[in-house]
Design a protein around this motif. Structure first.
Motif, short mmCIF file in Angstrom:
data_model
loop_
_atom_site.label_atom_id
_atom_site.label_comp_id
_atom_site.label_asym_id
_atom_site.label_seq_id
_atom_site.Cartn_x
_atom_site.Cartn_y
_atom_site.Cartn_z
N ILE A 86 -52.31 22.15 -26.75
CA ILE A 86 -52.22 23.13 -25.98
C ILE A 86 -50.92 23.57 -24.97
O ILE A 86 -50.54 24.47 -24.13
N ASP A 87 -51.11 22.32 -23.67
CA ASP A 87 -49.92 22.50 -23.27
C ASP A 87 -48.60 21.73 -23.10
O ASP A 87 -47.75 21.56 -21.82
N VAL A 88 -48.36 21.37 -24.60
CA VAL A 88 -47.90 19.96 -24.40
C VAL A 88 -46.19 21.38 -23.93
O VAL A 88 -45.26 20.53 -23.71
N GLY A 89 -46.23 21.98 -24.90
CA GLY A 89 -45.24 22.75 -24.78
C GLY A 89 -44.79 23.42 -23.44
O GLY A 89 -43.84 23.18 -22.65
N ILE A 90 -45.66 23.63 -22.12
CA ILE A 90 -45.32 24.14 -20.88
C ILE A 90 -44.45 22.62 -20.61
O ILE A 90 -43.41 22.97 -19.47
N TYR A 91 -45.37 21.71 -20.90
CA TYR A 91 -44.68 20.81 -19.75
C TYR A 91 -43.38 19.70 -20.12
O TYR A 91 -41.88 19.80 -19.92
N GLU A 92 -43.25 20.31 -21.53
CA GLU A 92 -41.89 19.89 -22.19
C GLU A 92 -40.15 20.85 -22.00
O GLU A 92 -39.77 20.13 -21.47
N VAL A 93 -41.10 22.06 -21.59
CA VAL A 93 -39.97 22.85 -20.70
C VAL A 93 -40.39 22.56 -19.16
O VAL A 93 -39.00 22.83 -18.92
N LEU A 94 -41.38 22.42 -18.42
CA LEU A 94 -40.78 22.53 -17.00
C LEU A 94 -40.49 20.66 -16.57
O LEU A 94 -39.83 20.44 -15.25
N LEU A 95 -40.45 19.55 -17.45
CA LEU A 95 -40.80 18.38 -17.05
C LEU A 95 -38.75 17.98 -16.70
O LEU A 95 -38.59 17.57 -15.70
N PRO A 96 -38.32 18.66 -17.18
CA PRO A 96 -36.78 18.53 -17.26
C PRO A 96 -36.30 19.44 -15.79
O PRO A 96 -35.33 18.67 -15.01
N LEU A 97 -37.04 20.45 -15.48
CA LEU A 97 -36.71 20.61 -14.03
C LEU A 97 -37.08 19.64 -13.06
O LEU A 97 -36.22 19.79 -11.97
N TYR A 98 -37.70 19.58 -12.72
CA TYR A 98 -38.46 18.06 -11.46
C TYR A 98 -38.58 16.28 -11.93
O TYR A 98 -37.71 15.90 -11.15
N PHE A 99 -37.51 16.47 -13.47
CA PHE A 99 -37.24 14.95 -13.87
C PHE A 99 -36.09 14.94 -13.74
O PHE A 99 -36.00 14.89 -15.85
N PRO A 100 -34.95 15.35 -13.62
CA PRO A 100 -34.06 15.49 -14.81
C PRO A 100 -33.32 14.69 -15.21
O PRO A 100 -33.65 13.68 -14.51
N ARG A 101 -33.15 14.99 -16.64
CA ARG A 101 -32.50 13.27 -17.60
C ARG A 101 -31.45 13.24 -17.86
O ARG A 101 -30.36 12.06 -18.27
N SER A 102 -30.42 14.50 -16.99
CA SER A 102 -28.93 14.25 -16.83
C SER A 102 -28.37 14.95 -15.95
O SER A 102 -29.49 15.97 -15.36
N LEU A 103 -27.31 14.86 -15.32
CA LEU A 103 -25.99 15.92 -14.34
C LEU A 103 -26.25 17.20 -15.02
O LEU A 103 -26.67 18.02 -14.16
#
Length: 379
Positions: A210-227
């Motif tokens: 139930i929480d996978v979608g939330i973390y998939e969306v928010l993780l790139p904001l705090y841990f960006p994988r690219s510039l």
């Protein structure tokens, strides 16, 4: 064993993809092309490959992870029954509940307790109690959730652990909004790794489906994988991204500065001091007394609180005395007039500060249960 009697497989860390290895799930929107204004001039969470290597997102049973410690979210009596708790306790065996009953016994909201992992693949279980969410005490609840995550990470370093799996501590059962809880969790972990990254090799966000979608969306904001993800986060991150440790920040109170306190906000209540000193002063007509009647209008932007029983009682008491307090100054000498007027102003200031003190005291008492972390039986 799982419900069918099959031995569940242990999930080794080598099988988990690190965050930088996970391809983007969502398309990157070019906000600059559509003319939307960015919320941040520079990224508060810049692209950092070293930190990204220490992060993993995994959807599944946290009790199966072969890490140094897993996190267990429970209640203050450590007896909460939910699917995650049941799986952890079932796989750890009866020795875990016995250790809790004999040695740990309880855990206050925001605090942590550490037990052995027993039959789990994890060496330790770090138990914590997340806050109940109430709009009235929103800041206190958010701060307590931050403290939960921060205490867990600090304890992991104290125990010289290198890998840890974090469950979702904020619970819908405790009315905590899932997205707000994820923001707090992610930025707290990010700030901790920036400051103490050398003591942890891997932090796994172990979430339910139930929480996978939330973390998939928010993780790139705090841990960006690219510039590119870092740049897109300038539009998507909330304006308030917390303090140096990721803790929630209280909004600054706006204060109105009045150039001349002898004049009220209405603009037509100015007082000619020389004329009043020559004749008399009627307490209640002076601008300082007018200010006493509406303190919040003088010092804050906005109206005073609707319920302020102590303040109203003080004002009524002063107003009742104003009608009978008419002092002719013609009987006083010049020096005595100055002394009297100084005493009067001092008295008004005293009552102003007295009212402010009790108003702040009421606010502190209202917020005290959430700050201390109220027990389940009290909330």
């Amino acid at each position: 064993m799982d419900p069918l009697g099959m031995v569940a497989e242990v999930v080794e860390l080598e099988s988990l993809k690190r965050w930088h290895q996970v391809p983007p799930v969502h398309h990157l929107t070019d906000y600059s092309a559509i003319g939307e204004e960015r919320k941040h001039a520079t990224s508060p969470f810049p692209f950092n490959p070293a930190i990204n290597y220490k992060i993993a997102l995994w959807a599944g049973d946290i009790s199966l992870l072969s890490v140094d410690a897993i996190v267990h979210s429970t209640n203050e009596s450590m007896s909460e029954r939910n699917p995650i708790s049941d799986r952890i306790c079932a796989r750890a065996g009866p020795a875990l509940r016995e250790e809790i009953r004999q040695e740990v016994k309880e855990c206050r909201t925001g605090e942590i307790r550490v037990t052995q992992g027993h039959n789990l693949s994890a060496r330790f279980v770090i138990h914590t109690v997340g806050p109940k969410y109430n709009v009235k005490y929103q800041t206190a609840a958010e701060n307590t959730l931050h403290i939960c995550y921060r205490n867990i990470l600090q304890k992991a370093c104290e125990l010289n652990l290198s890998t840890i799996a974090l469950c979702v501590i904020n619970s819908v059962r405790r009315n905590f909004p899932p997205d707000e809880g994820a923001h707090i969790a992610l930025r707290t972990v990010r700030r901790f790794l920036e400051q103490h990254g050398s003591c942890l090799d891997l932090v796994v966000f172990a979430v339910e489906n139930i929480d996978v979608g939330i973390y998939e969306v928010l993780l790139p904001l705090y841990f960006p994988r690219s510039l590119q993800e870092e740049e897109m986060a300038l539009w998507q991150l909330p304006v308030n991204v917390g303090g140096p440790d990721g803790e929630p920040l209280l909004p600054d109170r706006q204060i109105r500065i009045i150039d001349n306190p002898q004049h009220s906000l209405d603009g037509d209540e100015s007082v000619d001091l020389s004329s009043q000193l020559d004749s008399s002063i009627t307490v209640g007509e002076h601008a300082f007394s007018h200010m006493q009647g509406d303190l919040d209008q003088q010092r804050l932007l906005g109206e005073r609180p609707q319920t302020d029983p102590i303040g109203e009682l003080m004002i009524k008491e002063m107003q009742s005395k104003e009608s009978v307090c008419h002092i002719p100054l013609t009987r006083l000498g010049p020096d005595e007039r100055v002394i009297y007027f100084a005493i009067y102003l001092t008295a008004v200031k005293f009552f102003t500060d007295f009212h402010k003190f009790f108003q702040q005291l009421i606010e502190e008492l209202d917020a005290l249960p959430a700050r201390l972390g109220c027990r389940d039986s009290d909330c």
